[in-house]
Design a protein around this motif. Structure first.
Motif, short mmCIF file in Angstrom:
data_model
loop_
_atom_site.label_atom_id
_atom_site.label_comp_id
_atom_site.label_asym_id
_atom_site.label_seq_id
_atom_site.Cartn_x
_atom_site.Cartn_y
_atom_site.Cartn_z
N PRO A 238 0.82 -1.22 0.00
CA PRO A 238 0.00 0.00 0.00
C PRO A 238 0.85 1.27 0.00
O PRO A 238 0.50 2.25 -0.66
CB PRO A 238 -0.81 -0.13 1.29
CG PRO A 238 -0.94 -1.60 1.50
CD PRO A 238 0.38 -2.17 1.05
N GLN A 239 1.97 1.26 0.71
CA GLN A 239 2.83 2.44 0.75
C GLN A 239 3.47 2.69 -0.62
O GLN A 239 3.57 3.85 -1.06
CB GLN A 239 3.93 2.26 1.81
CG GLN A 239 3.45 2.24 3.25
CD GLN A 239 2.78 0.90 3.64
OE1 GLN A 239 2.94 -0.12 2.95
NE2 GLN A 239 2.03 0.92 4.73
N GLN A 240 3.89 1.63 -1.29
CA GLN A 240 4.49 1.79 -2.61
C GLN A 240 3.46 2.25 -3.63
O GLN A 240 3.76 3.07 -4.52
CB GLN A 240 5.12 0.47 -3.06
CG GLN A 240 6.37 0.09 -2.28
CD GLN A 240 6.84 -1.31 -2.62
OE1 GLN A 240 6.04 -2.24 -2.81
NE2 GLN A 240 8.17 -1.48 -2.69
N LEU A 241 2.25 1.73 -3.51
CA LEU A 241 1.18 2.16 -4.43
C LEU A 241 0.90 3.65 -4.25
O LEU A 241 0.71 4.38 -5.23
CB LEU A 241 -0.08 1.33 -4.17
CG LEU A 241 -1.23 1.51 -5.16
CD1 LEU A 241 -0.79 1.20 -6.59
CD2 LEU A 241 -2.41 0.62 -4.77
N THR A 242 0.88 4.10 -3.00
CA THR A 242 0.68 5.53 -2.73
C THR A 242 1.83 6.35 -3.30
O THR A 242 1.62 7.44 -3.86
CB THR A 242 0.56 5.77 -1.22
OG1 THR A 242 -0.58 5.08 -0.73
CG2 THR A 242 0.41 7.26 -0.92
N GLU A 243 3.05 5.83 -3.18
CA GLU A 243 4.21 6.54 -3.73
C GLU A 243 4.07 6.70 -5.24
O GLU A 243 4.32 7.79 -5.79
CB GLU A 243 5.49 5.78 -3.40
CG GLU A 243 6.75 6.47 -3.93
CD GLU A 243 8.02 5.67 -3.70
OE1 GLU A 243 9.09 6.14 -4.11
OE2 GLU A 243 7.94 4.57 -3.12
N LEU A 244 3.63 5.65 -5.93
CA LEU A 244 3.44 5.72 -7.38
C LEU A 244 2.33 6.71 -7.73
O LEU A 244 2.47 7.50 -8.68
CB LEU A 244 3.12 4.33 -7.93
CG LEU A 244 2.90 4.24 -9.45
CD1 LEU A 244 4.10 4.77 -10.21
CD2 LEU A 244 2.58 2.81 -9.86
N GLN A 245 1.24 6.67 -6.98
CA GLN A 245 0.15 7.63 -7.22
C GLN A 245 0.64 9.06 -7.08
O GLN A 245 0.31 9.93 -7.90
CB GLN A 245 -1.00 7.38 -6.23
CG GLN A 245 -1.85 6.16 -6.52
CD GLN A 245 -2.94 6.00 -5.48
OE1 GLN A 245 -2.78 5.29 -4.49
NE2 GLN A 245 -4.05 6.69 -5.68
N ASP A 246 1.42 9.32 -6.02
CA ASP A 246 1.91 10.68 -5.78
C ASP A 246 2.85 11.12 -6.90
O ASP A 246 2.81 12.27 -7.35
CB ASP A 246 2.63 10.75 -4.43
CG ASP A 246 1.67 10.67 -3.26
OD1 ASP A 246 0.44 10.81 -3.48
OD2 ASP A 246 2.13 10.47 -2.11
N MET A 248 2.81 10.13 -10.03
CA MET A 248 2.03 10.38 -11.24
C MET A 248 1.20 11.65 -11.11
O MET A 248 1.05 12.42 -12.07
CB MET A 248 1.14 9.18 -11.54
CG MET A 248 1.90 7.89 -11.82
SD MET A 248 3.05 8.01 -13.21
CE MET A 248 1.90 8.15 -14.57
N LYS A 249 0.66 11.87 -9.93
CA LYS A 249 -0.19 13.04 -9.73
C LYS A 249 0.62 14.34 -9.85
O LYS A 249 0.15 15.32 -10.44
CB LYS A 249 -0.87 12.97 -8.37
CG LYS A 249 -1.98 14.01 -8.15
CD LYS A 249 -2.54 13.90 -6.75
CE LYS A 249 -3.20 12.58 -6.50
NZ LYS A 249 -4.46 12.40 -7.23
N THR A 296 -2.55 8.84 -18.47
CA THR A 296 -3.02 9.62 -19.62
C THR A 296 -2.33 10.98 -19.65
O THR A 296 -1.96 11.47 -20.72
CB THR A 296 -4.54 9.81 -19.60
OG1 THR A 296 -4.94 10.55 -18.44
CG2 THR A 296 -5.26 8.47 -19.61
N HIS A 297 -2.15 11.59 -18.49
CA HIS A 297 -1.46 12.88 -18.45
C HIS A 297 -0.01 12.73 -18.87
O HIS A 297 0.55 13.61 -19.56
CB HIS A 297 -1.55 13.49 -17.04
CG HIS A 297 -2.82 14.24 -16.80
ND1 HIS A 297 -2.88 15.60 -16.76
CD2 HIS A 297 -4.08 13.79 -16.61
CE1 HIS A 297 -4.14 15.98 -16.54
NE2 HIS A 297 -4.88 14.90 -16.44
N ALA A 298 0.63 11.63 -18.46
CA ALA A 298 2.01 11.39 -18.86
C ALA A 298 2.11 11.23 -20.38
O ALA A 298 3.01 11.79 -21.02
CB ALA A 298 2.55 10.15 -18.15
#
Length: 734
Positions: A238-246, A248-249, A296-298
């Protein structure tokens, strides 16, 4: 999550100071490396250490010269081997220590930049709230400061709920703006903390070595981290998934990051990642949906500039995998289908050249591989197997400039995109699996929906579904002109795909200034220019097209009752606008001219309704339902003002619709409302209602002899127009 005051009070200079110290540490490690190579390893070839020629090579400066650790000209055996291994390992650690220290410094630099920007965003929002008369609490909530008001105003405010709500709405706006800054700071804090832990191997007590693969900050390091995380998507904590989300955002809109990410993933990796994100399991749905938007933004930011080596490399890579099957043999899903389905998600802004290139590449592929894009007919529009060209067109529906550039018959030296899409293309079939008949081809219920959106955007200059202004460029008008003429090739304009009807009606309604003049046939500009597009002396763009083609296309659109209602309402608004724009004391001839032109246009609509009814003559319920739906649309539509119509004209349309609505409220079935619809949509009756309302507004008697005379003349004009339109539709009369 950080608090509001945490963000405001954070000392970002401490991050810069720490970065400086880490960079100094890297310098000291480099000095240590130089010393070891000179004095211990003798790497210069003339030192006093083990030997410049290497540990076990002789020669000048080698083991035979200087003061080697072994104390003799040659050092061999197991001890020498152990020393060699240990010394090289030590040197490796010193090199790795430099890498890690530099990475830590770079990450702290990025932390300073990102956190300072978020801190400024938060502070600017708070300052804006204060300037707007609000206090900001310690939790970052904006509340209205009534102490800034004088006693009378404060007292009045307590008795004015609408004003209080207005202040509350403003307070909510500022609170959200402040919260956005705090959230950006929190993401930066969490993202850099995770990167620092990774660079320093924190949390792994079994590994005490320096990290020679530590990644620093900046776009390149962030891109590498994101790629590493994305390639292990389903195994992330979960922590790594949040890191990836951050990541990308916060970084996806930066070309340096996005190009680095896509380069590392490659087209094949990105398509596989898109597949994974489309089917989240368990509690990952929200996170995967968020990552889809980031991806999509990337893609959009990485391909904004199509004149780069990266873009040329990326485009060729996509072409290489565009027809690669990522599904099964029985349920194939191709690269272009997956990529373009991803692009329909979210709100990323793609460049017009990139969208045009992608559409051309898909077209080239499908011409080589007919029937390539067949897919399950039960899809909901979000399925990976959808028509990729229609997907790209749907994205163009959000990007009017891209749609206009792609569909303009004069762009690119006279491209044939529009004709290919409207006439030449074999649109993919859907299919369903039947236990008895096997795979059966069936019409796709969403076929050409993307084309409809692109056509609306291309011809109006606004995203599909948005309000339109009634003003156009020549390129937009050319597309509208050629759409009408192409659809009516072979006089086939009355047969139009169901998913094109409403968007094309929205678009054509935006050209009511033109269609109104075409139907009355008495404007010399349209007669002089014929079926073409031109700009008049005032800078207004006009579209001329054959009345017969226009009637048949409008009839084709009118199989959808909402589409018909869109067109009819726009014409009613145009008539009301012309009535309202007459001077304070118009002559009988002026009134007659406006009424005749309006009656001519509405006569066409009478003929179209009659032809629809003729087609439904064997189903009374279907016919009644069509008319009732038209009624509901026209009655309800005035609640949203027509953008290009003035207030007085809008009032005339609203009054006409209000009288109609009152009649319908007394009935609750389609048959009765269909009869009311016939009454109010009849050209003669509608003109009478509009003129009566106009006369009353002017203080004139709507039953005066002058009004009656011009009404009688307009009835004749309506009859002639309806008869002509009926002939265009293949009927003897209306």
């Amino acid at each position: 999550m950080l608090g509001y005051e945490d963000v405001l009070n954070a000392n970002t200079d401490a991050l810069s100071a720490a970065a400086t110290q880490w960079r100094a540490m890297a310098t000291r490690f480099h000095t240590m490396q130089t010393t070891m190579e000179r004095d211990v390893l003798g790497g210069s070839g003339t030192g006093t250490g083990i030997g410049g020629g290497g540990l076990f090579t002789g020669g000048t400066g080698g083991l035979g010269t200087g003061n080697a650790l072994a104390g003799g000209p040659w050092w061999t055996g197991s001890t020498a081997n152990l020393a060699n291994t240990a010394l090289l390992a030590t040197k490796g650690q010193i090199v790795d220590a430099q890498t890690e220290a530099n990475a830590m410094a770079s990450l702290l630099d990025e932390a300073h930049t990102d956190f300072a920007a978020a801190q400024k965003q938060t502070r600017d929002a708070a300052d804006g709230a204060v300037k707007d008369g609000f206090k900001v609490t310690g939790t970052g909530t904006a509340v209205f400061d009534e102490s800034t008001l004088d006693p009378a105003t404060r007292q009045a405010l307590h008795h004015d709920p609408e004003a209080r709500q207005s202040y509350q709405d403003a307070a909510d706006k500022w609170t959200k703006a402040i919260a956005a800054g705090v959230q950006a700071a929190t993401r930066a804090d969490q993202r850099i903390a995770a990167a620092l832990r990774g660079a320093s191997k924190a949390g792994n007590p079994l590994d005490t070595t320096f990290n020679g693969k530590a990644m620093g900050g900046g776009d390149a390091g962030d891109a590498q981290r994101a790629a590493d995380l994305a390639t292990h998507l389903d195994d992330l904590t979960p922590q790594q998934l949040t890191e990836l989300q951050d990541l990308m955002k916060d970084k996806a809109d930066r070309p340096g990051f996005s190009q680095g990410l896509l380069d590392r993933l490659g087209p094949d990796g990105m398509i596989k990642l898109s597949q994974q994100l489309s089917s989240p399991g368990g509690d990952k749905k929200a996170a995967y949906t968020d990552l889809q938007g980031g991806l999509t933004h990337a893609l959009a930011s990485a391909t904004q500039d199509t004149n780069t080596d990266f873009y040329r490399r990326w485009r060729q890579g996509v072409k290489d995998v565009g027809y690669k099957n990522y599904g099964s043999n029985t349920d194939p899903v191709y690269g272009y289908q997956i990529l373009t389905t991803l692009m329909t998600k979210g709100d990323a802004k793609y460049s017009a050249p990139m969208l045009g290139d992608l559409a051309d590449d898909i077209t080239e592929t499908e011409k080589k591989h007919p029937d390539a894009w067949s897919y399950k007919a039960s899809h909901d529009g979000g399925a990976l197997g959808a028509d990729p060209l229609d997907n790209v067109l749907a994205v163009m529906g959000r990007e009017p400039d891209a749609a206009t550039a792609y569909l303009d018959p004069k762009s690119g030296g006279g491209n044939q995109h529009l004709h290919y899409l409207l006439k030449d293309r074999k649109w993919p079939d859907g299919w369903i699996a039947n236990a008895y008949a096997g795979v059966v081809k069936v019409p796709d219920p969403l076929s050409q929906s993307g084309l409809g959106a692109a056509l609306e955007a291309a011809t109006t200059g606004q995203p599909a579904g948005a309000p339109h202004s009634g003003h156009h460029t020549e390129a937009q008008a050319r597309i509208m002109h050629d759409t009408v003429t192409t659809l009516d090739e072979g006089q086939g304009g009355n047969k139009i795909n169901a998913n094109l009807r409403q968007p094309l009606a929205n678009a054509l309604a935006d050209y009511t200034n033109d269609t109104h003049e075409i139907f009355n046939g008495r404007n010399s500009q349209y007669a002089d220019h014929g079926s073409t597009v031109w700009t008049d002396a005032s800078g207004n763009v006009h579209m001329g097209v054959g009345e017969d083609s226009l009637v048949r296309v409008m009839r084709g659109l009118s199989d959808n009752p909402d589409a018909y209602a869109t067109l009819h309402q726009a014409e009613s608004a145009k008539i009301a606008q012309e009535l309202s724009s007459m001077g304070p004391n118009p002559s009988q001839n002026d009134i007659q001219d406006v009424m005749n032109k309006g009656a001519a246009s509405l006569g066409v609509y009478d003929a179209i309704r009659a032809d629809v009814a003729m087609g439904q003559r064997d189903d009374a319920n279907l016919q009644a339902d069509w008319k009732a739906k038209v009624a509901y649309h026209v009655v309800g539509a005035p609640l949203t003002p027509i953008p290009w119509v003035g207030d007085s004209a809008q009032r005339l349309v609203d009054t006409w619709a209000w009288e109609w609505d009152n009649q319908m409220k007394d009935h609750n079935n389609s048959i009765a409302n269909a009869k009311i619809s016939d009454t109010y949509l009849d050209a003669n009756n509608e003109m009478t209602h509009l003129v009566s309302g106009w006369a009353k507004d002017r203080g004139m008697d709507p039953d005066s002899s002058m009004i009656h005379v011009v009404e009688d003349a307009s009835h004749d004009r309506r009859s002639t127009s309806a008869t002509t339109a009926g002939h265009f539709l293949g009927r003897g009369n209306s």
